[in-house]
Design a protein around this motif. Structure first.
Motif: not given
Length: 378
Positions: A137-138, A142-143, A375-378
């Protein structure tokens, strides 16, 4: 039905109260908002009713108190570990960051103090069953403008799934984020950054140790903020390969580690299962040289940390500090020896029961899936 609160006054050490008819038949929790200074023990029937129907109606402070009371009852021998584990299991739906922190802390206590190393894989499975859904869920990223409490909860859950659950995908994702943090320290959310750096050390080799030290030194020389410098140095106790631990201890003996950081590394190294015994042997061997470098405050912390060693070391620790007295750490030594004795007693009493409960319960637990690391989640 609705939830009501009733105030009752105790006028003597033992008392019996009748609840109003409306309150009978459901669940009851006799310490609203955990405001009373007492531990609470419910009988089996009331506890089951509370776990089944009452938990969502309790405030976060009360849910935390319920968990902590159960742990205190277990330590004192008033309940057995099966009841504690059953309460832990009821927290699968927990989403409050303060309660999640308490839950993660107690899962750590189970691992340290009760569950035998041979049963750690079953405990890891329990941790995953409790927390994977929450991480799904999280997410790792960060959103936009999310609440600070959500960021704190994410770091807790990632830590627990990585350190206590040894979840392969979480460890893999942590390594990707750590590499990203090395390139750009602010690219990873601040609560999560220290966690992923520590988790990445778990499987790290001596090459990885060299990289951690290099990042630490370059940030120190560049005068980066202390928390950015300390991310890599503070993660050193998380390395678990024998050769790496030897190298870290060697850095502590030479001046590879600044003097003021020695105690904050050596104490956790003593307290971790992978490195405790090696660190104790190292401390005994180099005590004369290390003592003055660690300083008065640090010595007490180190002496107290010996309490995390396997209880078989109790006589050895006692004998060593009789031969090398540390007057300012007498209280710390008492605490260490008591802690060893308590863990020894607890493990003898409860580890067989924990093994049986885990063997019976863990195969029935289902947990959700995490998406493959990216790898590209930020």
């Amino acid at each position: 039905g609705s939830v009501g609160e009733h105030r009752l006054t105790f006028s003597r050490a033992k008392d019996t109260f009748n609840l109003p008819d409306a309150a009978v038949g459901g669940w009851v929790y006799p310490n609203a908002d955990a405001t009373g200074f007492f531990r609470l023990q419910l009988d089996e029937k009331n506890l089951q009713a509370l776990l089944k129907d009452g938990l969502p109606h309790l405030s976060p402070a009360t849910r935390t108190a319920l968990l902590e009371d159960q742990w205190a009852l277990l330590l004192a021998g008033h309940i057995h570990v099966e009841q504690f584990l059953q309460v832990v299991l009821a927290y699968q739906g927990e989403r409050d960051h303060i309660v999640v922190r308490a839950l993660v802390g107690r899962l750590g206590s189970l691992q340290e103090a009760i569950v035998a190393p041979a049963d750690h894989p079953a405990l890891q499975h329990l941790v995953r069953a409790l927390l994977v859904e929450q991480l799904a869920e999280l997410g790792f990223a960060p959103q936009a403008d999310e609440a600070p409490s959500r960021a704190v909860r994410r770091a807790q859950v990632v830590y627990a799934l990585g350190e206590l659950g040894r979840h392969p995908q979480v460890l893999q994702q942590a390594e990707l984020l750590m590499l990203q943090e090395m390139q750009n320290p602010t690219s990873v959310e601040a609560n999560l950054a220290g966690t992923v750096v520590a988790l990445s050390a778990l499987r790290g080799d001596t090459k990885m140790l060299d990289r951690y030290m290099a990042v630490y030194r370059s940030r120190k020389e560049a005068g980066e903020p202390p928390q950015l410098q300390m991310r890599y140095l503070g993660a050193l106790p998380s390395f678990e390969k024998k050769g790496v631990i030897t190298a870290i201890l060697e850095l502590c003996r030479t001046d590879g580690i600044p003097q003021e950081q020695l105690r904050s590394l050596l104490a956790p190294l003593l307290m971790r299962r992978a490195s405790g015994e090696m660190t104790w042997a190292f401390l005994k061997k180099h005590w004369k040289a290390l003592g003055p470098r660690v300083g008065g405050m640090g010595i007490s912390r180190l002496v107290e940390a010996t309490g995390a060693l396997p209880p078989a070391y109790r006589r050895d620790v006692q004998a060593f500090f009789q031969a090398h007295p540390v007057p300012e750490a007498q209280r710390a030594l008492q605490k260490a020896l008591e802690s060893m004795a308590q863990r020894d007693e607890l493990r003898r009493r409860e580890s067989g029961r924990a093994k049986a409960w885990l063997a019976q319960t863990v195969p029935t637990l289902r947990h959700g899936q995490l998406r493959p690391p990216t790898a590209d989640i930020m």
